[in-house]
Design a protein around this motif. Structure first.
Motif, PDB file in Angstrom:
ATOM      1  N   MET A 178       0.829  -1.208   0.000  1.00  0.00           N
ATOM      2  CA  MET A 178       0.000   0.000   0.000  1.00  0.00           C
ATOM      3  C   MET A 178       0.862   1.256   0.000  1.00  0.00           C
ATOM      4  N   ALA A 179       2.010   1.190   0.630  1.00  0.00           N
ATOM      5  CA  ALA A 179       2.929   2.335   0.609  1.00  0.00           C
ATOM      6  C   ALA A 179       3.354   2.612  -0.836  1.00  0.00           C
ATOM      7  N   LYS A 180       3.592   1.545  -1.594  1.00  0.00           N
ATOM      8  CA  LYS A 180       3.945   1.710  -3.017  1.00  0.00           C
ATOM      9  C   LYS A 180       2.804   2.413  -3.747  1.00  0.00           C
ATOM     10  N   TYR A 181       1.571   1.979  -3.420  1.00  0.00           N
ATOM     11  CA  TYR A 181       0.403   2.589  -4.060  1.00  0.00           C
ATOM     12  C   TYR A 181       0.318   4.075  -3.724  1.00  0.00           C
ATOM     13  N   LEU A 182       0.491   4.394  -2.445  1.00  0.00           N
ATOM     14  CA  LEU A 182       0.344   5.788  -2.013  1.00  0.00           C
ATOM     15  C   LEU A 182       1.386   6.670  -2.697  1.00  0.00           C
ATOM     16  N   LYS A 183       2.568   6.111  -2.939  1.00  0.00           N
ATOM     17  CA  LYS A 183       3.640   6.867  -3.578  1.00  0.00           C
ATOM     18  C   LYS A 183       3.202   7.312  -4.975  1.00  0.00           C
ATOM     19  N   GLN A 184       2.489   6.429  -5.667  1.00  0.00           N
ATOM     20  CA  GLN A 184       2.064   6.779  -7.033  1.00  0.00           C
ATOM     21  C   GLN A 184       0.709   7.464  -7.048  1.00  0.00           C
ATOM     22  N   SER A 185       0.051   7.567  -5.889  1.00  0.00           N
ATOM     23  CA  SER A 185      -1.286   8.163  -5.828  1.00  0.00           C
ATOM     24  C   SER A 185      -1.184   9.683  -5.732  1.00  0.00           C
ATOM     25  N   PRO A 186      -2.293  10.385  -5.948  1.00  0.00           N
ATOM     26  CA  PRO A 186      -2.241  11.848  -5.823  1.00  0.00           C
ATOM     27  C   PRO A 186      -2.304  12.338  -4.373  1.00  0.00           C
ATOM     28  N   TYR A 187      -2.423  11.440  -3.387  1.00  0.00           N
ATOM     29  CA  TYR A 187      -2.654  11.878  -2.008  1.00  0.00           C
ATOM     30  C   TYR A 187      -1.345  12.183  -1.296  1.00  0.00           C
ATOM     31  N   LYS A 188      -1.255  13.385  -0.724  1.00  0.00           N
ATOM     32  CA  LYS A 188      -0.019  13.815  -0.052  1.00  0.00           C
ATOM     33  C   LYS A 188      -0.191  13.874   1.460  1.00  0.00           C
ATOM     34  N   ASN A 189      -1.431  14.079   1.871  1.00  0.00           N
ATOM     35  CA  ASN A 189      -1.702  14.312   3.287  1.00  0.00           C
ATOM     36  C   ASN A 189      -2.726  13.262   3.709  1.00  0.00           C
ATOM     37  N   ILE A 190      -2.247  12.272   4.477  1.00  0.00           N
ATOM     38  CA  ILE A 190      -3.074  11.079   4.686  1.00  0.00           C
ATOM     39  C   ILE A 190      -3.320  10.842   6.178  1.00  0.00           C
ATOM     40  N   VAL A 191      -4.545  10.434   6.501  1.00  0.00           N
ATOM     41  CA  VAL A 191      -4.880  10.063   7.882  1.00  0.00           C
ATOM     42  C   VAL A 191      -5.235   8.579   7.898  1.00  0.00           C
ATOM     43  N   ILE A 192      -4.657   7.837   8.853  1.00  0.00           N
ATOM     44  CA  ILE A 192      -5.054   6.444   9.023  1.00  0.00           C
ATOM     45  C   ILE A 192      -5.955   6.369  10.250  1.00  0.00           C
ATOM     46  N   LEU A 193      -7.206   5.967  10.057  1.00  0.00           N
ATOM     47  CA  LEU A 193      -8.094   5.709  11.193  1.00  0.00           C
ATOM     48  C   LEU A 193      -7.879   4.252  11.568  1.00  0.00           C
ATOM     49  N   ALA A 194      -7.227   4.025  12.703  1.00  0.00           N
ATOM     50  CA  ALA A 194      -6.825   2.662  13.037  1.00  0.00           C
ATOM     51  C   ALA A 194      -7.471   2.206  14.330  1.00  0.00           C
ATOM     52  N   GLU A 195      -8.145   1.063  14.296  1.00  0.00           N
ATOM     53  CA  GLU A 195      -8.747   0.539  15.529  1.00  0.00           C
ATOM     54  C   GLU A 195      -7.632   0.039  16.444  1.00  0.00           C
ATOM     55  N   ASP A 196      -7.939   0.008  17.748  1.00  0.00           N
ATOM     56  CA  ASP A 196      -6.890  -0.289  18.728  1.00  0.00           C
ATOM     57  C   ASP A 196      -6.708  -1.792  18.944  1.00  0.00           C
ATOM     58  N   THR A 197      -6.654  -2.545  17.852  1.00  0.00           N
ATOM     59  CA  THR A 197      -6.356  -3.972  17.964  1.00  0.00           C
ATOM     60  C   THR A 197      -4.967  -4.195  17.393  1.00  0.00           C
ATOM     61  N   ALA A 198      -4.451  -5.420  17.542  1.00  0.00           N
ATOM     62  CA  ALA A 198      -3.145  -5.723  16.978  1.00  0.00           C
ATOM     63  C   ALA A 198      -3.175  -5.433  15.481  1.00  0.00           C
ATOM     64  N   TYR A 199      -4.290  -5.751  14.835  1.00  0.00           N
ATOM     65  CA  TYR A 199      -4.397  -5.506  13.403  1.00  0.00           C
ATOM     66  C   TYR A 199      -4.251  -4.029  13.081  1.00  0.00           C
ATOM     67  N   GLY A 200      -5.125  -3.227  13.659  1.00  0.00           N
ATOM     68  CA  GLY A 200      -5.158  -1.803  13.315  1.00  0.00           C
ATOM     69  C   GLY A 200      -3.868  -1.085  13.684  1.00  0.00           C
ATOM     70  N   THR A 201      -3.390  -1.363  14.908  1.00  0.00           N
ATOM     71  CA  THR A 201      -2.197  -0.677  15.396  1.00  0.00           C
ATOM     72  C   THR A 201      -0.979  -1.051  14.555  1.00  0.00           C
TER      73      THR A 201
END
Lengths: 266, 307, 399
Positions: free
Chosen positions: C168-191
């Protein structure tokens, strides 16, 4: 003859109701099997009189009143009201048939005003607003409650005032019989005498039969007509108030002896 | 435009604060609705009704299926959900809890606690089995985004939920303070023995309290489906919050629960914005503990003797 | 806090049956030697969430296990052994999951465990079962620490956080988005996911993580604050519960214009369109199914039999579960044993044709006992009620 009428709210209207005797015959109460608190008590609260029940601690005085009011488990015997079997009736049904109870512990609704408390006293006829208003007015006047107290929170009143309001509340339904348990417990002597004064006037002014259970023997004897002495869950003695007052020293001495020996002789 | 001369940043900060408070208020309204219902039952019957969350869930599903089956508009669905919730509440008490009160159990309240807890587990499982665990939603009355004061943005459905909650809260306050039924409930709350001796029919009033409480919980569940969705475990989070509200406001105090609901809404909103977004549930508990530390009976609690 | 009650009831019934068995011990023990003459069966154990928020996935998992057992048995079993399925509900609670898994192993003789559960729950389960050496095959659990040298019996086929985050980091690099927020749940997965992704994005991107409680219902105050500042270009949603379905509505209602990106393909679940409505249009999500994924013969056969049973195509992670089941089959046929320790050892060496390609387990730092496969597809819905197959492929990121 003993009859069993319906116990509904329809009976709540006291029209034409006349004071009648409240009779307990062979009344037995046991909270646990084999542990009888009352073992066959016989008491008659005669119409328009004040009947007083006294006795040493643990004699079963309060239990007796609770049993009559349907709040203690009656295991035997009968309670009748003018020949009607009212044994084990709940307070709600008793009230509908003219028997009101004022228990020992405070039972006012502390966060309500005095007026609301009195309105609650007429719960069984709550839909008849006009009647209820008149009844409250009549009771407030009868008991000379200072006007400014009527809209005060009941919980803010003094102990004596609270007890008076409780008695007033029990009068809203114009009962024919009033069961009173230790009405002056915890009150100052001055307040107590005010409360007794009001109770004393009930039979004459309102035609109410009063059954009074009291620890405060001397003061309560002064306002009573008939007296029953209980001991160890049984009738121990009875007489007129004058008779018992005369023999009071002897009787209380007996209670002391009994406390020492634990023996009961009736 | 009356833009003040102060720096735009401080204006922005002000706007964020106001916005957070408004959103907290909007959430708090529904919390209050849940809290008062739970506290009504606690006051009248001394029953900690663990099935309160299940009634919220039942309300959500009732509204969902009513909308699905009849295409009824949302107000009708909410009223329908209230009828269902009210009936369930009534019969839970009349059929399941009444034998517990009637028997001469030492501690009836502990048995009622177990009964209501078991009921809530059963309801959640039954919903998962029969209605599937999928998330459900119906379109709210006002799905558009609305803007208040030019800077507070929220869903119109949130405003609908808040206004509904407010109307129902007012209706409950009127019922409690200006009707015979409400006076009877207050009497039971304040002095059980007193209510008994003036002839209050405890069972009947308890049934009605359960019905009212069930209807309110169901209404809360129904108005929130467009925002929070319907699913079998939806009652789990609100039941904990409802208990926090009841303790916060004071056991048996309807007004206390009302204030408690809004306090919880504000605490959660302000806490997640200004302290940390990952601890939303903790802020309410912290407020509760602080209040209990200084006011052991809650904000508006009736004293033990009076109860 | 509200728990399912079905399981305890079953447990009681089991106790009751155990008592009956004791009473009838003599007559029952007389019956046993006859069964022992056959080869020990292969018992597929599913300790999974059958109630609660993710019950649907758990139930589908069990059904796939049953489908597999049917097919194996119709071909004479695995290595001549009968195949059966046992399952139980973890109620999404680690303690219940552990006692359930122990019971599946001890009383029902589970040969290996499969399942779908939270990464934290699965980790607790793996550690508790370590001494039994019973293989645990994970198909759709994204926690980085769910496999590793300290958990030799745990194998995973399918993506995991570090892997997905790298892609996904590779994707974001080629995407138009520069300012990104991750809404992450407080589980092992999200964190973990948020940490991995923020650690892997290019320096030029601004990434902020906003944690939230997994089962929260409302994020509007937090979103409102986000909207009142400089709005992010994109919001990546990494959660599992109700809130991720509400966010399609809560994000725009807060006044946010940001692009919503699902960190996993929850938008392909059946309830997405019902819950998102028209706000579902435009949502981008990460998935491992895409037009360029070619199914192998094994994969095609699975897809066909699955479609016959469920009436729809398998979801992408269900292919991985099928691969897990086949991995066990390969280990049993290779070792001719159902002994847990032998199977654990054999699994490390198996190689077979999976549903999407050849599968073997790596033993490398950061990808232990891990079958690495899958191209990440970023897809976007362009109209209401669009299916995953019809969604527009925005990017295709090969490993």
């Amino acid at each position: 003859m003993i009859t069993r009428p319906r116990r509904t709210e329809a009976a709540a209207k006291p029209s034409g109701r006349v004071p009648v005797d409240l009779v307990a015959t062979g009344l037995r109460v046991a909270y646990e099997r084999d542990v009888e608190i009352l073992r066959g008590v016989e008491i008659t609260a005669a119409a328009r009189r004040i009947s007083l029940v006294i006795g040493p601690n643990g004699a079963g005085k309060s239990t007796f009143l609770k049993a009559v009011a349907g709040l203690a488990p009656v295991t035997g015997g009968l309670v009748t009201l003018g020949g009607v079997d009212i044994t084990r009736w709940r307070p709600r049904d008793l009230l509908a048939h003219g028997v009101a109870l004022v228990p020992q512990n405070g039972t006012l609704f502390p966060a309500m005003t005095v007026r609301e408390n009195l309105q609650m006293g007429g719960w069984l006829r709550r839909r008849e607003k006009a009647w209820l208003g008149e009844s409250i007015e009549a009771v407030v006047n009868r008991f000379n409650l200072p006007r400014h107290l009527v809209d005060r929170r009941a919980g803010d009143l003094s102990g004596g005032q609270q007890k008076l309001v409780e008695i007033m509340r029990s009068m809203i339904m114009t009962p024919t019989t009033l069961l009173l348990d230790e009405p002056t417990a915890g009150l100052s002597p001055k307040m107590a005498s005010q409360v007794y004064e009001q109770i004393a006037a009930l039979p004459g002014d309102l035609g109410v039969t009063v059954l009074l259970v009291d620890q405060n023997v001397r003061s309560s004897l002064a306002i009573s007509d008939d007296v029953y002495v209980l001991a160890m869950g049984l009738n121990n003695d009875r007489g007129t108030a004058r008779d018992i007052t005369e023999r009071l020293g002897e009787i209380t001495a007996g209670w002391l002896r009994q406390g020492v020996s634990g023996a009961v002789k009736s | 435009m009356r833009r003040p001369k102060s720096s735009p940043k401080s204006l922005l900060d002000m706007q964020t604060a106001v916005q957070t408070l408004i959103l907290g208020t909007a959430i708090g309204g529904v919390y209050a609705l849940m809290g008062v219902g739970l506290n009504l039952i606690f006051g009248v019957m001394r029953v900690a009704n663990f099935a309160h969350g299940a009634l919220y869930m039942i309300g959500g599903y009732a509204a969902y299926y009513l909308t699905l089956a009849t295409g009824a508009p949302m107000p009708v669905a909410v009223i329908g959900a209230m009828v269902v919730g009210g009936c369930v509440g009534y019969f839970v008490n009349a059929i399941l809890l009444r034998p517990v009160y009637r028997s001469r159990l030492e501690r009836p309240s502990e048995f009622t606690l177990i009964v209501t807890f078991a009921l809530s587990l059963m309801a959640t499982s039954a919903a998962a089995v029969f209605l599937t665990p999928n998330y459900r939603k119906f379109e709210g009355m006002w799905p558009d985004t609305i803007t208040l004061f030019g800077f507070v943005s929220m869903s119109g459905d949130r405003a609908v939920a808040f206004v509904t909650a407010l109307i129902l809260l007012c209706a409950l306050l009127w019922l409690v303070h200006f009707t015979d039924l409400g006076r009877g409930w207050r009497a039971l709350t304040q002095n059980r023995m007193g209510a008994d001796i003036v002839g209050v029919d405890v069972f009947r009033l308890a049934n009605l309290a359960f019905a009212t409480s069930g209807a309110l919980a169901a209404a809360a569940g129904a108005v929130l489906v467009p925002l929070y969705l319907a699913y079998p475990t939806m009652g789990e989070s609100v039941i904990v919050k409802s208990f926090v509200i009841v303790v916060l406001g004071g056991l048996g105090s309807i007004a206390g629960s009302l204030v408690g609901g809004f306090l919880l809404g504000w605490a959660e909103a302000l806490g997640s914005v200004y302290i940390g977004s990952g601890y939303t549930d903790i802020y309410g508990l912290v407020i509760m503990l602080v209040v209990l530390l200084f006011l052991p009976r809650g904000l508006f609690g009736i004293s033990e003797r009076e109860v | 806090m509200v728990k399912n009650i079905i399981e305890p009831v079953c447990a009681n019934r089991r106790k009751f049956l155990a008592g009956t068995a004791l009473v009838l011990a003599t007559s029952w023990s007389g019956l046993r030697p006859a069964a022992a003459e056959d080869k020990a069966p292969v018992v597929l154990g599913f300790a999974t969430g059958l109630s609660g928020a993710q019950a649907q996935y758990g139930r589908d998992n069990v059904k796939i296990g049953e489908l597999f057992a049917e097919q194996m048995n119709s071909q004479g079993g695995i290595d001549g052994r009968k195949v059966s399925v046992v399952s139980g509900d973890t109620q999404d609670q680690p303690d219940i999951a552990i006692s359930l898994a122990r019971r599946l192993i001890r009383e029902d003789g589970a040969t290996a465990l499969f399942g779908h559960g939270g990464s934290g729950l699965t980790l607790a389960l793996s550690q508790a079962l370590k001494s039994t050496k019973v293989p645990l095959l994970l198909s759709y659990i994204w926690g980085n620490s769910n496999t590793g040298p300290s958990l030799p019996s745990v194998y995973r086929i399918g993506p995991f956080n570090a892997y997905v985050a790298t892609l996904m980091a590779k994707y974001l690099k080629q995407s138009p988005y520069k300012n990104i927020v991750i809404l992450a749940e407080d589980t092992a997965y999200g964190t973990d996911f948020a940490k991995d992704l923020s650690g892997k994005v290019d320096a030029g991107l601004k990434v902020e993580t906003i944690p939230f409680q997994a089962k929260i219902q409302d994020l509007s105050p937090v979103l409102g604050k986000l909207a009142s500042g400089t709005q992010p270009d994109a919001i990546i949603v990494a959660g599992n519960y109700q809130i991720i379905y509400s966010l399609q509505n809560q994000i725009p209602a807060a006044g946010l214009k940001s692009q919503i990106i699902g960190a996993w393909d929850y938008p392909t679940t059946p309830e997405f369109w019902e819950t998102a409505g028209k706000n579902g249009v435009g949502v981008i999500y990460a998935t491992f199914t895409g037009p360029s994924v070619k199914l192998t013969a094994t994969g095609e056969a699975f897809r066909a039999s699955y479609a016959a049973k469920f009436g729809r195509d398998p979801l992408f992670y269900e292919y991985f579960l099928w691969d897990c089941l086949n991995a066990l089959r390969k280990a049993v046929t290779d070792s001719k044993s159902v002994d847990p320790a032998v199977l654990t050892e054999t699994l490390a060496k198996v190689s077979f044709e999976g549903t999407t390609g050849s599968i073997h387990f790596n033993q490398e730092e950061g990808a232990w006992n891990q079958a690495l496969s899958g191209t990440l597809f970023m897809k976007q819905y362009t109209e209401v009620k669009q299916t995953d197959a019809a969604a527009k492929v925005v990017a295709e990121i090969a490993p």
